[in-house]
Design a protein around this motif. Structure first.
Motif, mmCIF file in Angstrom:
data_model
loop_
_atom_site.group_PDB
_atom_site.id
_atom_site.type_symbol
_atom_site.label_atom_id
_atom_site.label_comp_id
_atom_site.label_asym_id
_atom_site.label_seq_id
_atom_site.Cartn_x
_atom_site.Cartn_y
_atom_site.Cartn_z
ATOM 1 N N PHE A 143 -5.540 -46.359 -6.282
ATOM 2 C CA PHE A 143 -6.356 -47.573 -6.368
ATOM 3 C C PHE A 143 -7.780 -47.201 -6.005
ATOM 4 C CE2 PHE A 143 -2.127 -48.593 -4.927
ATOM 5 C CZ PHE A 143 -1.749 -49.678 -5.678
ATOM 6 N N ARG A 144 -8.751 -47.856 -6.638
ATOM 7 C CA ARG A 144 -10.148 -47.664 -6.267
ATOM 8 C C ARG A 144 -10.869 -48.992 -6.437
ATOM 9 N NH1 ARG A 144 -15.084 -44.207 -8.885
ATOM 10 N NH2 ARG A 144 -16.558 -44.764 -7.247
ATOM 11 N N GLY A 145 -11.663 -49.335 -5.432
ATOM 12 C CA GLY A 145 -12.443 -50.557 -5.490
ATOM 13 C C GLY A 145 -12.850 -50.978 -4.091
ATOM 14 N N GLU A 146 -13.004 -52.265 -3.923
ATOM 15 C CA GLU A 146 -13.328 -52.818 -2.611
ATOM 16 C C GLU A 146 -12.021 -53.001 -1.853
ATOM 17 O OE1 GLU A 146 -15.792 -56.521 -0.629
ATOM 18 O OE2 GLU A 146 -15.076 -56.705 -2.682
ATOM 19 N N TYR A 147 -11.901 -52.336 -0.708
ATOM 20 C CA TYR A 147 -10.684 -52.426 0.096
ATOM 21 C C TYR A 147 -10.814 -53.625 1.017
ATOM 22 C CZ TYR A 147 -7.013 -51.220 3.423
ATOM 23 O OH TYR A 147 -5.897 -51.248 4.222
ATOM 24 N N MET A 148 -9.856 -54.521 0.916
ATOM 25 C CA MET A 148 -9.887 -55.750 1.709
ATOM 26 C C MET A 148 -8.884 -55.713 2.847
ATOM 27 S SD MET A 148 -10.317 -58.477 -1.392
ATOM 28 C CE MET A 148 -8.764 -58.022 -2.121
ATOM 29 N N GLY A 149 -8.117 -54.641 2.951
ATOM 30 C CA GLY A 149 -7.126 -54.544 4.012
ATOM 31 C C GLY A 149 -5.996 -55.533 3.798
ATOM 32 N N ALA A 150 -5.146 -55.614 4.777
ATOM 33 C CA ALA A 150 -4.017 -56.534 4.723
ATOM 34 C C ALA A 150 -4.390 -57.810 5.448
ATOM 35 C CB ALA A 150 -2.783 -55.887 5.336
ATOM 36 N N GLY A 151 -5.173 -58.656 4.796
ATOM 37 C CA GLY A 151 -5.577 -59.926 5.379
ATOM 38 C C GLY A 151 -6.763 -59.833 6.315
ATOM 39 N N ALA A 152 -7.465 -58.704 6.293
ATOM 40 C CA ALA A 152 -8.603 -58.527 7.192
ATOM 41 C C ALA A 152 -9.804 -59.358 6.724
ATOM 42 C CB ALA A 152 -8.993 -57.054 7.258
ATOM 43 N N HIS A 179 -13.684 -47.816 -1.924
ATOM 44 C CA HIS A 179 -12.606 -47.110 -1.230
ATOM 45 C C HIS A 179 -11.523 -46.714 -2.230
ATOM 46 C CE1 HIS A 179 -14.300 -47.710 2.643
ATOM 47 N NE2 HIS A 179 -13.177 -47.495 3.292
ATOM 48 N N THR A 180 -10.806 -45.669 -1.901
ATOM 49 C CA THR A 180 -9.703 -45.186 -2.731
ATOM 50 C C THR A 180 -8.469 -45.021 -1.855
ATOM 51 O OG1 THR A 180 -11.132 -44.051 -4.312
ATOM 52 C CG2 THR A 180 -8.887 -43.219 -4.121
ATOM 53 N N MET A 181 -7.328 -45.352 -2.432
ATOM 54 C CA MET A 181 -6.054 -45.098 -1.775
ATOM 55 C C MET A 181 -5.159 -44.371 -2.771
ATOM 56 S SD MET A 181 -3.359 -47.568 0.234
ATOM 57 C CE MET A 181 -2.971 -48.668 -1.114
ATOM 58 N N ILE A 182 -4.564 -43.284 -2.312
ATOM 59 C CA ILE A 182 -3.589 -42.540 -3.102
ATOM 60 C C ILE A 182 -2.290 -42.532 -2.307
ATOM 61 C CG2 ILE A 182 -2.946 -40.315 -4.095
ATOM 62 C CD1 ILE A 182 -5.955 -39.691 -4.268
ATOM 63 N N VAL A 183 -1.208 -42.928 -2.965
ATOM 64 C CA VAL A 183 0.108 -42.904 -2.340
ATOM 65 C C VAL A 183 1.036 -42.099 -3.244
ATOM 66 C CG1 VAL A 183 2.018 -44.262 -1.420
ATOM 67 C CG2 VAL A 183 -0.293 -45.232 -1.417
ATOM 68 N N VAL A 184 1.698 -41.117 -2.652
ATOM 69 C CA VAL A 184 2.709 -40.341 -3.368
ATOM 70 C C VAL A 184 4.048 -40.688 -2.727
ATOM 71 C CG1 VAL A 184 3.551 -38.043 -3.962
ATOM 72 C CG2 VAL A 184 1.078 -38.488 -3.905
ATOM 73 N N VAL A 185 4.976 -41.168 -3.547
ATOM 74 C CA VAL A 185 6.290 -41.583 -3.056
ATOM 75 C C VAL A 185 7.331 -40.599 -3.569
ATOM 76 C CG1 VAL A 185 7.994 -43.440 -2.950
ATOM 77 C CG2 VAL A 185 5.547 -43.995 -3.134
ATOM 78 N N LEU A 186 7.966 -39.907 -2.631
ATOM 79 C CA LEU A 186 9.016 -38.954 -2.949
ATOM 80 C C LEU A 186 10.347 -39.593 -2.598
ATOM 81 C CD1 LEU A 186 10.090 -36.163 -3.733
ATOM 82 C CD2 LEU A 186 9.651 -35.440 -1.374
ATOM 83 N N GLU A 187 11.177 -39.814 -3.612
ATOM 84 C CA GLU A 187 12.485 -40.425 -3.388
ATOM 85 C C GLU A 187 13.558 -39.350 -3.391
ATOM 86 O OE1 GLU A 187 13.261 -44.385 -4.930
ATOM 87 O OE2 GLU A 187 11.505 -44.106 -6.206
ATOM 88 N N GLN A 188 14.341 -39.348 -2.343
ATOM 89 C CA GLN A 188 15.465 -38.438 -2.171
ATOM 90 C C GLN A 188 16.739 -39.285 -2.097
ATOM 91 O OE1 GLN A 188 15.053 -34.603 -1.583
ATOM 92 N NE2 GLN A 188 13.810 -35.618 -3.103
ATOM 93 N N PRO A 189 17.911 -38.681 -2.211
ATOM 94 C CA PRO A 189 19.146 -39.483 -2.176
ATOM 95 C C PRO A 189 19.299 -40.321 -0.906
ATOM 96 C CG PRO A 189 19.619 -37.277 -2.985
ATOM 97 C CD PRO A 189 18.182 -37.281 -2.519
ATOM 98 N N THR A 190 18.852 -39.824 0.232
ATOM 99 C CA THR A 190 19.074 -40.546 1.494
ATOM 100 C C THR A 190 17.802 -41.102 2.117
ATOM 101 O OG1 THR A 190 18.903 -38.511 2.781
ATOM 102 C CG2 THR A 190 21.111 -39.174 2.038
ATOM 103 N N LYS A 191 16.639 -40.792 1.537
ATOM 104 C CA LYS A 191 15.390 -41.276 2.126
ATOM 105 C C LYS A 191 14.267 -41.304 1.101
ATOM 106 C CE LYS A 191 14.317 -36.672 3.821
ATOM 107 N NZ LYS A 191 14.201 -35.851 5.003
ATOM 108 N N ARG A 192 13.212 -42.012 1.488
ATOM 109 C CA ARG A 192 11.976 -42.038 0.699
ATOM 110 C C ARG A 192 10.839 -41.706 1.647
ATOM 111 N NH1 ARG A 192 11.149 -47.174 -2.683
ATOM 112 N NH2 ARG A 192 11.192 -48.095 -0.650
#
Length: 110
Positions: A50-59, A66-79
């Motif tokens: 994501f890139r743009g104006e970061y508004m936070g979680a209700g802030a 601002h930029t946010m990068i999230v990498v989600v690795l899914e395994q059989p028993t966890k993420r």
């Protein structure tokens, strides 16, 4: 880095909606996240950016460009969620080290 047991922490789609609500573009409209599959260590993970104006979680404050990068690795028993968030210039500097770290991960057998 956050680890959840499989099935916890919400679906990737639910997380994308939640993260997307924390950003708006430079004109105040919703941003369009960039979602792609990336590979490292023989694994496939989902990357969301994501890139743009970061508004936070209700802030009450907002942070421009601002930029946010999230990498989600899914395994059989966890993420596992690998997330970086900050001013775009700072995130850009740390993007390659993030990928280097992902490529250095050694998975243990269950």
């Amino acid at each position: 880095i956050t680890e959840f047991a499989s099935g916890e922490g919400g679906s990737i789609e639910d997380n994308i909606v939640r993260w997307n609500n924390q950003f708006r573009d430079f004109e105040g409209a919703p941003v369009k996240p960039v979602v792609e599959q990336i590979a490292f260590q023989g694994l496939t993970a989902t990357q969301v950016a994501f890139r743009g104006e970061y508004m936070g979680a209700g802030a009450a404050w907002h942070k421009p460009d601002h930029t946010m990068i999230v990498v989600v690795l899914e395994q059989p028993t966890k993420r596992v969620f690998f997330k970086i968030l900050g001013p775009t210039e700072t995130v850009d500097i740390h993007r390659d080290p993030l990928y280097e770290m992902l490529h250095s991960i050694e998975l243990l057998s269950p």
